[in-house]
Write a protein that holds these residues in place. Structure first.
Motif, PDB file in Angstrom:
ATOM      1  N   SER A 368       0.820  -1.210   0.000  1.00  0.00           N
ATOM      2  CA  SER A 368       0.000   0.000   0.000  1.00  0.00           C
ATOM      3  C   SER A 368       0.860   1.269   0.000  1.00  0.00           C
ATOM      4  CB  SER A 368      -0.946   0.019   1.210  1.00  0.00           C
ATOM      5  OG  SER A 368      -0.227   0.206   2.417  1.00  0.00           O
ATOM      6  N   LEU A 369       2.158   1.123   0.297  1.00  0.00           N
ATOM      7  CA  LEU A 369       3.072   2.269   0.286  1.00  0.00           C
ATOM      8  C   LEU A 369       3.729   2.470  -1.076  1.00  0.00           C
ATOM      9  CD1 LEU A 369       4.819   1.619   3.724  1.00  0.00           C
ATOM     10  CD2 LEU A 369       3.064   3.330   3.222  1.00  0.00           C
ATOM     11  N   ALA A 370       3.517   1.545  -1.988  1.00  0.00           N
ATOM     12  CA  ALA A 370       4.096   1.663  -3.329  1.00  0.00           C
ATOM     13  C   ALA A 370       3.599   2.940  -4.001  1.00  0.00           C
ATOM     14  CB  ALA A 370       3.729   0.446  -4.169  1.00  0.00           C
ATOM     15  N   HIS A 371       4.509   3.676  -4.617  1.00  0.00           N
ATOM     16  CA  HIS A 371       4.221   4.894  -5.391  1.00  0.00           C
ATOM     17  C   HIS A 371       3.826   6.071  -4.502  1.00  0.00           C
ATOM     18  CE1 HIS A 371       3.188   2.337  -9.237  1.00  0.00           C
ATOM     19  NE2 HIS A 371       4.244   1.869  -8.572  1.00  0.00           N
ATOM     20  N   CYS A 372       3.914   5.926  -3.190  1.00  0.00           N
ATOM     21  CA  CYS A 372       3.499   7.001  -2.284  1.00  0.00           C
ATOM     22  C   CYS A 372       4.666   7.932  -1.945  1.00  0.00           C
ATOM     23  CB  CYS A 372       2.961   6.418  -0.973  1.00  0.00           C
ATOM     24  SG  CYS A 372       1.401   5.528  -1.143  1.00  0.00           S
ATOM     25  N   THR A 373       4.321   9.176  -1.604  1.00  0.00           N
ATOM     26  CA  THR A 373       5.297  10.076  -0.994  1.00  0.00           C
ATOM     27  C   THR A 373       5.661   9.513   0.388  1.00  0.00           C
ATOM     28  OG1 THR A 373       4.337  11.953  -2.155  1.00  0.00           O
ATOM     29  CG2 THR A 373       5.685  12.455  -0.232  1.00  0.00           C
ATOM     30  N   ASN A 374       6.922   9.686   0.782  1.00  0.00           N
ATOM     31  CA  ASN A 374       7.421   9.153   2.055  1.00  0.00           C
ATOM     32  C   ASN A 374       7.312   7.628   2.131  1.00  0.00           C
ATOM     33  OD1 ASN A 374       8.187  11.658   3.170  1.00  0.00           O
ATOM     34  ND2 ASN A 374       6.065  12.077   3.754  1.00  0.00           N
ATOM     35  N   GLU A 375       7.498   6.986   0.999  1.00  0.00           N
ATOM     36  CA  GLU A 375       7.565   5.525   0.939  1.00  0.00           C
ATOM     37  C   GLU A 375       8.648   5.016   1.900  1.00  0.00           C
ATOM     38  OE1 GLU A 375       8.742   2.156  -2.489  1.00  0.00           O
ATOM     39  OE2 GLU A 375       8.539   4.281  -3.010  1.00  0.00           O
ATOM     40  N   TYR A 376       8.356   3.897   2.571  1.00  0.00           N
ATOM     41  CA  TYR A 376       9.357   3.345   3.488  1.00  0.00           C
ATOM     42  C   TYR A 376       9.183   1.835   3.603  1.00  0.00           C
ATOM     43  CZ  TYR A 376       5.698   2.963   7.066  1.00  0.00           C
ATOM     44  OH  TYR A 376       4.565   2.625   7.748  1.00  0.00           O
ATOM     45  N   ILE A 377      10.156   1.195   4.243  1.00  0.00           N
ATOM     46  CA  ILE A 377      10.081  -0.242   4.486  1.00  0.00           C
ATOM     47  C   ILE A 377      10.721  -0.543   5.837  1.00  0.00           C
ATOM     48  CG2 ILE A 377      12.323  -0.828   3.430  1.00  0.00           C
ATOM     49  CD1 ILE A 377      10.930  -3.318   2.224  1.00  0.00           C
ATOM     50  N   GLU A 378      10.184  -1.525   6.537  1.00  0.00           N
ATOM     51  CA  GLU A 378      10.807  -2.009   7.764  1.00  0.00           C
ATOM     52  C   GLU A 378      11.976  -2.916   7.383  1.00  0.00           C
ATOM     53  OE1 GLU A 378       8.019  -3.934  10.303  1.00  0.00           O
ATOM     54  OE2 GLU A 378       6.611  -2.250  10.300  1.00  0.00           O
ATOM     55  N   LEU A 379      13.144  -2.616   7.896  1.00  0.00           N
ATOM     56  CA  LEU A 379      14.329  -3.404   7.547  1.00  0.00           C
ATOM     57  C   LEU A 379      14.198  -4.848   8.027  1.00  0.00           C
ATOM     58  CD1 LEU A 379      17.024  -0.708   8.313  1.00  0.00           C
ATOM     59  CD2 LEU A 379      16.386  -1.579   6.047  1.00  0.00           C
ATOM     60  N   ASP A 380      13.474  -5.054   9.104  1.00  0.00           N
ATOM     61  CA  ASP A 380      13.256  -6.412   9.600  1.00  0.00           C
ATOM     62  C   ASP A 380      12.468  -7.244   8.594  1.00  0.00           C
ATOM     63  OD1 ASP A 380      13.522  -8.399  11.716  1.00  0.00           O
ATOM     64  OD2 ASP A 380      11.360  -8.207  11.928  1.00  0.00           O
ATOM     65  N   SER A 381      11.614  -6.583   7.810  1.00  0.00           N
ATOM     66  CA  SER A 381      10.853  -7.287   6.771  1.00  0.00           C
ATOM     67  C   SER A 381      11.784  -7.823   5.694  1.00  0.00           C
ATOM     68  CB  SER A 381       9.809  -6.347   6.160  1.00  0.00           C
ATOM     69  OG  SER A 381       9.017  -7.018   5.197  1.00  0.00           O
ATOM     70  N   VAL A 382      12.791  -7.022   5.331  1.00  0.00           N
ATOM     71  CA  VAL A 382      13.792  -7.472   4.350  1.00  0.00           C
ATOM     72  C   VAL A 382      14.506  -8.714   4.872  1.00  0.00           C
ATOM     73  CG1 VAL A 382      15.882  -6.842   3.073  1.00  0.00           C
ATOM     74  CG2 VAL A 382      14.108  -5.113   3.485  1.00  0.00           C
ATOM     75  N   ALA A 383      14.879  -8.693   6.152  1.00  0.00           N
ATOM     76  CA  ALA A 383      15.582  -9.832   6.759  1.00  0.00           C
ATOM     77  C   ALA A 383      14.707 -11.079   6.786  1.00  0.00           C
ATOM     78  CB  ALA A 383      16.021  -9.459   8.174  1.00  0.00           C
ATOM     79  N   ARG A 384      13.420 -10.918   7.122  1.00  0.00           N
ATOM     80  CA  ARG A 384      12.523 -12.069   7.201  1.00  0.00           C
ATOM     81  C   ARG A 384      12.355 -12.740   5.844  1.00  0.00           C
ATOM     82  NH1 ARG A 384       9.683  -8.811  10.717  1.00  0.00           N
ATOM     83  NH2 ARG A 384       8.154  -8.180   9.152  1.00  0.00           N
TER      84      ARG A 384
END
Length: 398
Positions: A368-384
């Protein structure tokens, strides 16, 4: 207490947050926004990273699309030459939009409270980072899988998909048995995605004074009636158990000259999203039916249309052995085991129909954050998700 064996330890592996942060920041700091793309900067960097490790264990397959745009396959060689698994991630992002609306410069990769902010963090350089971390781990361990493993990095997914099209036409993936699309899936496993048909509709009517609309044929009104007919036809189709109903949205319309004139012509664009079971031919029949109905009811009017884009709706069967294996592992990494659907299309739509293999869309980040302003990701999600990919590969080897 039983001591953990090396195999147990490997199965528990996931990269550290620091590893995720370092590699993701490198990816985010390269501006690969559409329409320029500039993916070649990243494909060259990936190849250089591989050469620092164990290049002899892989085959590097580049795809040059233009001066600044390229895609890449890194093939980890297996004992067998055919079969195997492919991971797919795109390197391009959408544009940043109004830069003043961002809390942090979108290509700095700023980290706050375990989250990295920036364009492409969720869509989908987080998935690319997870792929690269797994590849790095496999090379470090000198892993030789039974069948090859392909790490595919594509250009232009956000537009026409020139990268995945080139890979599909090359035949490099013709013998693979399964595919993981590493797009953000909101901590879930997606087993289907909607298709898309984009239409441009041209309507000709008859101009008149706006005080006498009865003497004219309003082309803009007819455009909306066409859209309403398409929406009605789609509502009559069966609902999909995960993706629900197909939709038809008017996304652009133009026409008219002055406020006091009935418009004699109009042009409209529609974004139609289809669920599995509805084919391209079905949409064309609906469009023709709407055209004929309106032209019959408004003698003298004319409606034509052209297809701007087509991506089929696709899905993997719930009883797929591949899917069952992925879901069994997902639970160990706090990833939901309830299958979900993806409402946007991915690179899968331009290769899965040709390969006819099972696939899932499973990657770090909230879509739901795709293409949004202030897009972000939890780094723990990348690790999982890196852990999920690695354990799936390890299970195939063991």
């Amino acid at each position: 207490m039983r001591q953990k064996s090396r195999k147990d330890t490997e199965k528990d592996w996931r990269p550290t947050i620091e590893q995720c942060e370092k590699i993701l920041r490198t990816l985010v700091q390269v501006n690969t926004c559409q329409p320029e793309g500039n993916e070649s900067i990243l494909t060259r960097w990936i190849v250089n990273q591989i050469r620092k490790q164990k290049e002899s264990a892989v085959t590097v397959i580049p795809f040059e699309h233009s001066k600044n745009r390229s895609s890449l396959i890194i093939k980890l060689k297996g004992r067998k030459k055919e079969g195997g698994l492919a991971f797919v991630g795109h390197l391009d992002t959408v544009a940043c939009g109004n830069m003043s609306k961002w809390d942090y410069q979108p290509h700095m990769g700023v980290t706050k409270k375990g989250c990295m902010f920036g364009r492409g963090t969720a869509d989908m350089k987080g998935g690319d980072a997870a792929m690269l971390l797994v590849l790095e781990k496999l090379l470090e361990e000198q892993t030789i899988p039974e069948e090859p493993i392909y790490f595919c990095f594509t250009a232009d997914e956000e537009n026409q998909g020139i990268g995945i099209q080139a890979i599909e036409k090359s035949g490099e993936l013709n013998t693979i048995r399964e595919m993981i699309i590493c797009e953000p899936s909101n901590e879930q496993i997606s087993i289907c995605e909607k298709g898309a048909v984009w239409l441009r509709i041209f309507v000709t009517g008859h101009g008149a004074h706006a005080s006498r609309p009865d003497l004219g044929i309003n082309a803009i009104d007819l455009s909306y009636q066409f859209a309403m007919e398409m929406q009605r036809y789609l509502m009559e189709e069966p609902e999909h158990p995960i993706l629900l109903r197909s939709t038809a949205s008017v996304t652009r319309i133009s026409g008219g000259i002055m406020t006091n004139m009935i418009p004699a012509s109009a042009e409209m664009e529609m974004d139609i999203r289809t669920v599995p079971g509805i084919q391209y031919e079905d949409i064309m029949k609906m469009a023709e039916k709407a055209k004929n109905k309106l032209e019959t009811n408004h003698l003298g009017a004319g409606i034509t249309y052209q297809v701007l884009n087509y991506r089929p709706a696709i899905g993997t069967k719930k009883e797929s052995v591949f899917l069952k294996k992925i879901i069994n592992i997902a639970e160990k990494f706090e990833i939901s085991t309830i299958p979900r659907g993806t409402f946007f299309y991915t690179d899968a739509s331009q290769i899965i129909p040709q390969l006819s293999i099972p696939f899932v869309i499973a990657g770090p980040g909230d879509d739901s954050l795709a293409h949004c302003t202030n897009e972000y990701i939890e780094l723990d999600s990348v690790a999982r998700f890196a852990g999920l990919y690695y354990q799936y590969i390890l299970g195939e080897i063991c």
